[in-house]
Every structure is written in structure tokens, then in C-alpha cells.
Scaffold this motif. Structure first.
Motif, PDB file in Angstrom:
ATOM      1  N   PRO A  78       0.793  -1.235   0.000  1.00 56.56           N
ATOM      2  CA  PRO A  78       0.000   0.000   0.000  1.00 56.56           C
ATOM      3  C   PRO A  78       0.821   1.279   0.000  1.00 56.56           C
ATOM      4  CG  PRO A  78      -0.954  -1.601   1.517  1.00 56.56           C
ATOM      5  CD  PRO A  78       0.361  -2.171   1.061  1.00 56.56           C
ATOM      6  N   ASP A  79       2.020   1.247   0.575  1.00 51.82           N
ATOM      7  CA  ASP A  79       2.831   2.462   0.631  1.00 51.82           C
ATOM      8  C   ASP A  79       3.656   2.697  -0.632  1.00 51.82           C
ATOM      9  OD1 ASP A  79       4.552   0.324   1.028  1.00 51.82           O
ATOM     10  OD2 ASP A  79       5.838   1.424   2.438  1.00 51.82           O
ATOM     11  N   ALA A  80       3.644   1.744  -1.568  1.00 53.62           N
ATOM     12  CA  ALA A  80       4.467   1.846  -2.778  1.00 53.62           C
ATOM     13  C   ALA A  80       3.721   2.622  -3.862  1.00 53.62           C
ATOM     14  CB  ALA A  80       4.860   0.462  -3.268  1.00 53.62           C
ATOM     15  N   THR A  81       3.340   3.843  -3.549  1.00 56.70           N
ATOM     16  CA  THR A  81       2.625   4.680  -4.502  1.00 56.70           C
ATOM     17  C   THR A  81       3.590   5.259  -5.526  1.00 56.70           C
ATOM     18  OG1 THR A  81       2.862   6.529  -2.971  1.00 56.70           O
ATOM     19  CG2 THR A  81       0.803   5.270  -2.866  1.00 56.70           C
ATOM     20  N   PRO A  82       3.104   5.665  -6.686  1.00 58.45           N
ATOM     21  CA  PRO A  82       3.991   6.212  -7.707  1.00 58.45           C
ATOM     22  C   PRO A  82       4.814   7.395  -7.180  1.00 58.45           C
ATOM     23  CG  PRO A  82       1.868   5.725  -8.668  1.00 58.45           C
ATOM     24  CD  PRO A  82       1.718   5.524  -7.192  1.00 58.45           C
ATOM     25  N   GLY A  83       6.111   7.318  -7.403  1.00 57.25           N
ATOM     26  CA  GLY A  83       7.009   8.376  -6.974  1.00 57.25           C
ATOM     27  C   GLY A  83       7.435   8.316  -5.528  1.00 57.25           C
ATOM     28  N   SER A  84       6.935   7.345  -4.779  1.00 62.13           N
ATOM     29  CA  SER A  84       7.241   7.275  -3.351  1.00 62.13           C
ATOM     30  C   SER A  84       8.644   6.749  -3.065  1.00 62.13           C
ATOM     31  CB  SER A  84       6.223   6.390  -2.635  1.00 62.13           C
ATOM     32  OG  SER A  84       6.358   5.035  -3.062  1.00 62.13           O
ATOM     33  N   GLY A  85       9.184   5.947  -3.991  1.00 65.16           N
ATOM     34  CA  GLY A  85      10.475   5.321  -3.746  1.00 65.16           C
ATOM     35  C   GLY A  85      10.399   4.160  -2.779  1.00 65.16           C
ATOM     36  N   ARG A  86       9.199   3.712  -2.459  1.00 63.02           N
ATOM     37  CA  ARG A  86       9.015   2.624  -1.504  1.00 63.02           C
ATOM     38  C   ARG A  86       8.489   1.375  -2.204  1.00 63.02           C
ATOM     39  NH1 ARG A  86       7.113   7.165   1.502  1.00 63.02           N
ATOM     40  NH2 ARG A  86       4.976   6.747   0.890  1.00 63.02           N
ATOM     41  N   GLY A  87       8.632   0.250  -1.537  1.00 62.66           N
ATOM     42  CA  GLY A  87       8.140  -1.024  -2.042  1.00 62.66           C
ATOM     43  C   GLY A  87       9.273  -1.975  -2.367  1.00 62.66           C
ATOM     44  N   ALA A  88       9.049  -3.243  -2.057  1.00 63.69           N
ATOM     45  CA  ALA A  88      10.084  -4.255  -2.245  1.00 63.69           C
ATOM     46  C   ALA A  88      10.234  -4.647  -3.704  1.00 63.69           C
ATOM     47  CB  ALA A  88       9.734  -5.501  -1.423  1.00 63.69           C
ATOM     48  N   ALA A  89      11.432  -5.090  -4.076  1.00 70.89           N
ATOM     49  CA  ALA A  89      11.654  -5.676  -5.401  1.00 70.89           C
ATOM     50  C   ALA A  89      10.796  -6.934  -5.529  1.00 70.89           C
ATOM     51  CB  ALA A  89      13.123  -6.004  -5.592  1.00 70.89           C
ATOM     52  N   THR A  90      10.151  -7.105  -6.668  1.00 70.94           N
ATOM     53  CA  THR A  90       9.175  -8.184  -6.833  1.00 70.94           C
ATOM     54  C   THR A  90       9.275  -8.762  -8.239  1.00 70.94           C
ATOM     55  OG1 THR A  90       7.671  -6.992  -5.355  1.00 70.94           O
ATOM     56  CG2 THR A  90       6.740  -8.810  -6.621  1.00 70.94           C
ATOM     57  N   GLU A  91       9.156 -10.064  -8.352  1.00 66.90           N
ATOM     58  CA  GLU A  91       9.118 -10.703  -9.667  1.00 66.90           C
ATOM     59  C   GLU A  91       7.710 -10.618 -10.235  1.00 66.90           C
ATOM     60  OE1 GLU A  91      10.696 -14.780 -11.754  1.00 66.90           O
ATOM     61  OE2 GLU A  91       9.426 -15.001  -9.973  1.00 66.90           O
ATOM     62  N   VAL A  92       7.632 -10.241 -11.496  1.00 70.44           N
ATOM     63  CA  VAL A  92       6.360 -10.153 -12.213  1.00 70.44           C
ATOM     64  C   VAL A  92       6.460 -11.032 -13.450  1.00 70.44           C
ATOM     65  CG1 VAL A  92       4.724  -8.645 -13.388  1.00 70.44           C
ATOM     66  CG2 VAL A  92       5.992  -7.795 -11.401  1.00 70.44           C
ATOM     67  N   ARG A  93       5.496 -11.909 -13.622  1.00 71.37           N
ATOM     68  CA  ARG A  93       5.456 -12.776 -14.794  1.00 71.37           C
ATOM     69  C   ARG A  93       4.482 -12.207 -15.819  1.00 71.37           C
ATOM     70  NH1 ARG A  93       8.334 -17.038 -14.596  1.00 71.37           N
ATOM     71  NH2 ARG A  93       7.295 -17.839 -16.472  1.00 71.37           N
ATOM     72  N   TRP A  94       4.770 -12.469 -17.101  1.00 76.25           N
ATOM     73  CA  TRP A  94       3.890 -12.031 -18.168  1.00 76.25           C
ATOM     74  C   TRP A  94       3.590 -13.177 -19.122  1.00 76.25           C
ATOM     75  CZ3 TRP A  94       6.258 -12.817 -22.810  1.00 76.25           C
ATOM     76  CH2 TRP A  94       7.668 -12.801 -22.836  1.00 76.25           C
ATOM     77  N   GLN A  95       2.446 -13.116 -19.751  1.00 70.72           N
ATOM     78  CA  GLN A  95       2.014 -14.127 -20.715  1.00 70.72           C
ATOM     79  C   GLN A  95       1.412 -13.450 -21.937  1.00 70.72           C
ATOM     80  OE1 GLN A  95      -0.828 -16.291 -18.243  1.00 70.72           O
ATOM     81  NE2 GLN A  95       0.591 -18.015 -18.047  1.00 70.72           N
ATOM     82  N   VAL A  96       1.672 -14.019 -23.095  1.00 74.32           N
ATOM     83  CA  VAL A  96       1.048 -13.600 -24.348  1.00 74.32           C
ATOM     84  C   VAL A  96       0.352 -14.816 -24.934  1.00 74.32           C
ATOM     85  CG1 VAL A  96       1.427 -12.661 -26.654  1.00 74.32           C
ATOM     86  CG2 VAL A  96       2.829 -11.859 -24.740  1.00 74.32           C
ATOM     87  N   ALA A  97      -0.908 -14.640 -25.314  1.00 78.39           N
ATOM     88  CA  ALA A  97      -1.696 -15.777 -25.778  1.00 78.39           C
ATOM     89  C   ALA A  97      -2.388 -15.454 -27.092  1.00 78.39           C
ATOM     90  CB  ALA A  97      -2.731 -16.167 -24.727  1.00 78.39           C
TER      91      ALA A  97
END
Length: 559
Positions: A78-97
Motif C-alpha cells: 500500500p505504501d508503494a505509490t507512484p514516486g514514493s520510492g518505496r516497495g520491495a523488489a518483486t518478480e512479475v510474470r507475463w504471458q502472451v496468448a
């Protein structure tokens, strides 16, 4: 694309006519409020409700024959708002179908995002089939993004039966609702949406439009200047349901204009930038560009520029310009010796040479040029076009007539003359300029010399699209629609014979349809920008025949 170059200014900046008055007290500071997670229901292709993890939606852009760029933004906490500089590094997966149920996957992968990129995610996917519709989505932890639809470009050796591009420009948040985006999202016949600049605006709340005219409030409420500010502004824009729907429905091809930085920007400053009080201009530009490339589905460009080229088989290619990074300062209004000065530039030498070479080498039927500001000369007054040249010599005014908007190519006539003469001298047919910026619909023949039109054939056509919301003539003077603006439209056409049509009152978008025989622009207007549910209507259409010739009016839009 070639290396960028900067230039040395000669004159101070002249404010654009539609710009608000510069404040005497400069607002400053970092973003201080959080964007609340949204629960939007967005119409469009296979869209789910937007949850807190992917509250800024999904997008795609810069389609190639074998790939497309995918985009999203993760909110890992919740605190990782745009421009905040907060939030943990996270893996994001993507799919194309190949289907909206994601039963037949064409590609998949992952990326790690962090505060270093404001938790934005980009995946440049390759290995796809040409001219094919795909669906895409992202996952992180237990969250899944809404699905988006995209489309690759035709193969290089194929001549498509037709291509269809929407064109939009100038979406000021406080000026109204983004209904134009909603209507484009509902279409299923577009190859891409071309955004010609002013995707976001830098102003603080109540500055443009003025407080009494604003429809909704922007965030941050102060003028954006720092990296965190620009990130927060882009993030706020991407909470709009209609904007999200457009991005989820079609790939976007975008260039920037001035308001992605500050009003009337040039290589060394801007009208809406006060050195010292608002910091260093170069630092502000670096911040604005970093946020732009993070938040927009645009491929990273060398030298921090958006000029690049996309190809759509043998039918068309698209040359996209950056007319802010390399230009000299705008001259003072009516300063003819400066306007015509061959040492001044809008494009920069490298970009102009790159564009000329690309137009010469192109084997496409249609050579589209995305230019954020109008290239056709425009003068006001009752002087007939054929008298402009001798009067210019006698009175010392710019050679193309008295320039009204020196932020356009009218303020940089030597660059324009060189480019248009290149088209004429090399017999380059099929050039179509796609333009935004001035909050009007226009259909222009583009002559090398305005004074010789219509005796000489034009070397190109220009289709200018009105604003999504930003104020036009009747908005500014608080007049009923099509009243005051009608008088100005008559004056423009009387003094500029190459302007085949102008509508200064409507807000909306254009749809350009290309075939081997003709290029047709259908102009649309929304009903009321203050009404989020407003409708749309077709206004007028113009077509340019292949192989040269002038614009022709046609009654009906392409089916």
C-alpha cells in the motif's frame, strides 16, 4: 536513429497563446498524498476488475512485425505509490496468448521490478506472428492483472489491404473526462493508437484550466518538477478508467510534446520554468524523460529521445519526431529575421538528416510523419495568399507570412523549407503529416510555398487532430459551441488557401485509414467533455489520393 544534438538559443521564449499566465509564486515540493487502490470495472477485451496490485492497468506499444512492447505497473504494498520510492523488489510474470482465455500461449517470461523503475514493468516480446491479434496479462504473487489486447504489424514484404490508426493529442486532466479514449477502446478495427503529445500536463491544480473551469482535480496538486512528481503525475493519469481501457484495447505509439516537460519547452528551458526557483532545467528534463520512459509503452531510445521509425509492411511506415529536445528557443512574435534564420533549428541537424534519409529510402506507399506541432504555415488576416511573398519582402516579415504561433514550424521556417523542398526535389509522394498540439481539427494541403498555392501542387498532406480535453477557442472565451470560433475559422481559411478545413471548437480524435489507393482521415468529436458518458459523432472526412494530388472531401467515414 541517429545521435541527438543540442543547440544554442538566440531569443527568449514566447508564451503560446493558449498557455495560462505564469505564476508569481512558484509551487514546489514532493508528492505528499497516496493514490488509493481502485476497484474499476473497465469495458474492453477480456478485462477483469482492477485490483490493488495492478491498479494502473496494462498497456502495449510500438508494434513490430514479430513483437510488441508490454507494460504494467505493480503496487507491491500500500505504501508503494507512484514516486514514493518505496516497495520491495518483486518478480512479475507475463504471458502472451493467441486467445482471450489464455489457453494457447505464444510467449511468456518474467522480470523483476523495484523502486528503481517506480515498479513499472516492460517486456519487449519477440517471436510473434505478423499482423496478428494477441492477448497479454501479468501476474505477481497471487494477483493477476486485467488482460489486454494487442496487435503486431504486417510483415515487411506484405502489402496489407488496409491499415487503420487512431490519432489523439492534448489530454488535460482538469479540463474534462477522457471520453475520446473510451470511444477508441470500444473499436476493434485499429492497428494502433498514435498519441501525438501532451499525454500528461505539468501544471498544478487550477492553473490550466483556471480553478473555476476545472472539471476534476489533478494529483499532485502542485506543478510537477522532480522525478517523484513526474512519476506521481503519470501514475495519476493511469488511474483513469477510459485511459486504461484504451491502453488495454490497442497498442499505443507515442511521442512527447512540451507538457510532458513544461509549456513551450526547448533545448535550454521553457516558458513554464523559472531557473533557480524551480531548479536546473537539465535536471528537470532528465526527471521528466525518466518518468516518461518508465510509465509509457515506448521502447527505450538512445540519447533520451522519442524519434524512431516503425514499419507496417509495404503499405506504410511511420517516422516519429522529437521536436522538444533539440530546438532553439522560440523567437518573439513577428521577429522575421530570427524566424527565417538558417542557423536556428527545431529538429536538430541529426534528426532532420535522419528524417530526410528515411523518407528517401522508404519504399512504402504511405510515409507517415508524426509531428507534435503543425508544419503547415498559418497566417491570420485578409491578405490573399499570393500577396504574402511580396509583402514579406517589403515589410520584413517572415517569408511564409506573419507567424501566429512561433512554437510551431512557423517559428523555424528554414527547417521546414529544407524538409518540404526535399520532398519536392526528390519526387517523394505519399507523405502524410499527423499532428496534434493546437486543439483544433484541420485538413491541410502542405505546399513548399504558401504563396504559390493553389497554383503549385502540394508536396504532402497534414491531418491535425483536436484535443482530447484541452481548451480550445470557445472554451477559453466561455462562448457557446461554434459561435466565436466560427469567425476565427473563416479568417484562417481566408488567409490560408491550403487549409481545406478547420474546426476550432470540437474535442475528439481522428481515424486514419490507408489503402494502396488513398489515405483517408475521418474526424470525430465528442459531445461534451464535462460529461463522462458523452457520445461521439463523425464530423468530416478528407482523403489524399496515392501518387500525389490535393486533398478531397468525402462525405462518409470508412466503414
Amino acid at each position: 536513429m541517429t545521435d541527438a544534438e543540442s543547440t544554442t538559443p538566440r531569443r527568449s521564449v514566447a508564451p503560446r497563446a493558449h498557455a495560462p499566465r505564469r505564476r508569481t509564486v512558484v509551487a514546489a515540493g514532493a508528492a505528499s498524498a497516496a493514490l488509493l487502490p481502485l476497484g474499476l470495472g473497465i469495458s474492453g477485451p477480456a478485462l477483469a476488475a482492477v485490483g490493488p496490485a495492478f491498479q494502473h492497468g496494462v498497456a502495449s506499444g510500438d508494434p513490430l512485425s514479430d513483437g510488441v512492447l508490454l507494460w504494467t505497473r505493480l503496487t507491491p504494498s500500500p505504501d508503494a505509490t507512484p514516486g514514493s520510492g518505496r516497495g520491495a523488489a518483486t518478480e512479475v510474470r507475463w504471458q502472451v496468448a493467441e486467445d482471450d482465455a489464455f489457453a494457447s500461449l505464444a510467449a511468456e517470461g518474467s522480470a523483476t521490478t523495484s523502486a528503481a523503475t517506480d515498479h513499472t514493468v516492460k517486456a519487449d516480446v519477440r517471436g510473434l506472428r505478423p499482423d496478428t491479434t494477441y492477448w497479454f496479462r501479468f501476474t505477481a504473487g497471487g494477483a493477476t492483472s486485467p488482460a489486454g489486447r494487442t496487435r503486431t504489424a504486417p510483415a515487411a514484404d506484405v502489402t496489407a489491404g488496409n491499415l487503420r490508426f487512431a490519432t489523439v493529442s492534448c489530454a488535460n486532466w482538469e479540463s474534462g473526462w477522457f471520453a475520446a479514449y473510451r470511444h477508441l477502446a470500444a473499436r476493434n478495427d485499429l492497428n494502433a493508437v498514435v498519441h501525438l503529445g501532451d499525454y500528461v500536463y505539468e501544471y498544478g491544480t487550477g492553473e490550466y484550466p483556471l480553478e473555476e473551469d476545472k472539471i476534476r482535480e489533478i494529483f499532485p496538486t502542485h506543478e510537477v518538477q522532480s522525478l517523484s512528481d513526474y512519476r506521481a503525475r503519470h501514475g495519476h493519469y493511469k488511474t483513469d478508467a477510459d485511459l486504461q481501457a484504451m491502453h488495454a484495447a490497442h497498442p499505443l505509439i507515442a511521442i512527447w510534446d512540451d507538457h510532458e516537460f513544461a509549456n513551450d519547452a526547448w533545448s535550454g528551458g521553457a516558458e513554464n520554468h523559472t531557473p533557480g526557483a524551480e531548479g536546473d532545467w537539465a535536471a528537470r528534463v532528465r526527471a521528466a524523460k525518466q518518468a516518461y520512459f518508465e510509465w509509457m509503452p515506448v521502447r527505450p531510445a538512445t540519447e533520451g529521445t522519442t524519434y524512431r521509425r516503425l514499419r507496417f509492411g509495404r503499405l506504410a511506415d511511420l517516422h516519429l519526431l522529437d521536436l522538444r529536445s533539440f530546438r532553439d528557443a522560440q523567437p518573439s512574435l513577428g521577429d522575421g529575421d530570427v524566424i527565417d534564420d538558417p542557423d536556428r533549428t527545431m529538429t536538430g541537424r541529426r534528426q532532420l538528416d535522419w528524417l530526410k534519409a528515411g523518407l528517401s529510402a522508404s519504399e512504402a506507399t504511405w510515409r507517415m510523419v508524426g509531428t507534435s506541432v503543425m508544419i503547415s504555415p498559418i497566417a491570420f488576416g485578409s491578405v490573399p495568399a499570393y500577396l504574402l511573398r511580396p509583402l514579406a519582402q517589403l515589410l520584413g516579415i517572415p517569408a511564409g507570412g506573419l507567424a501566429v504561433n512561433v512554437d510551431q514550424w512557423d517559428g523555424y521556417t528554414d527547417d521546414r523549407r529544407e524538409l518540404l523542398a526535399h520532398l519536392r526535389d526528390n519526387g517523394i509522394d505519399g507523405t502524410v503529416f499527423l499532428t496534434g498540439d493546437i486543439h483544433m481539427h484541420l485538413a491541410n494541403d502542405v505546399p513548399v510555398e504558401a504563396a504559390t498555392y493553389p497554383w503549385d501542387e502540394p508536396v504532402a498532406a497534414e491531418f491535425v487532430v483536436s484535443s482530447v480535453t484541452s481548451d480550445n477557442v470557445d472554451d477559453i472565451v466561455h462562448a457557446p459551441p461554434h459561435t466565436v470560433s466560427t469567425v476565427a475559422e473563416v479568417a484562417v481559411k481566408a488567409a490560408n488557401r491550403h487549409v481545406r478545413w478547420v474546426d476550432m471548437d470540437s474535442h475528439g480524435y481522428g481515424v486514419l485509414d490507408l489503402t494502396a489507393e488513398r489515405a483517408q482521415m475521418d474526424y470525430y468529436a465528442i459531445g461534451d467533455k464535462t460529461d463522462a458518458g458523452t457520445g461521439t459523432q463523425h464530423l468530416r472526412s478528407y482523403r489524399k489520393p496515392a501518387g500525389g494530388g490535393r486533398l478531397e472531401r468525402t462525405d462518409d467515414p470508412v466503414a
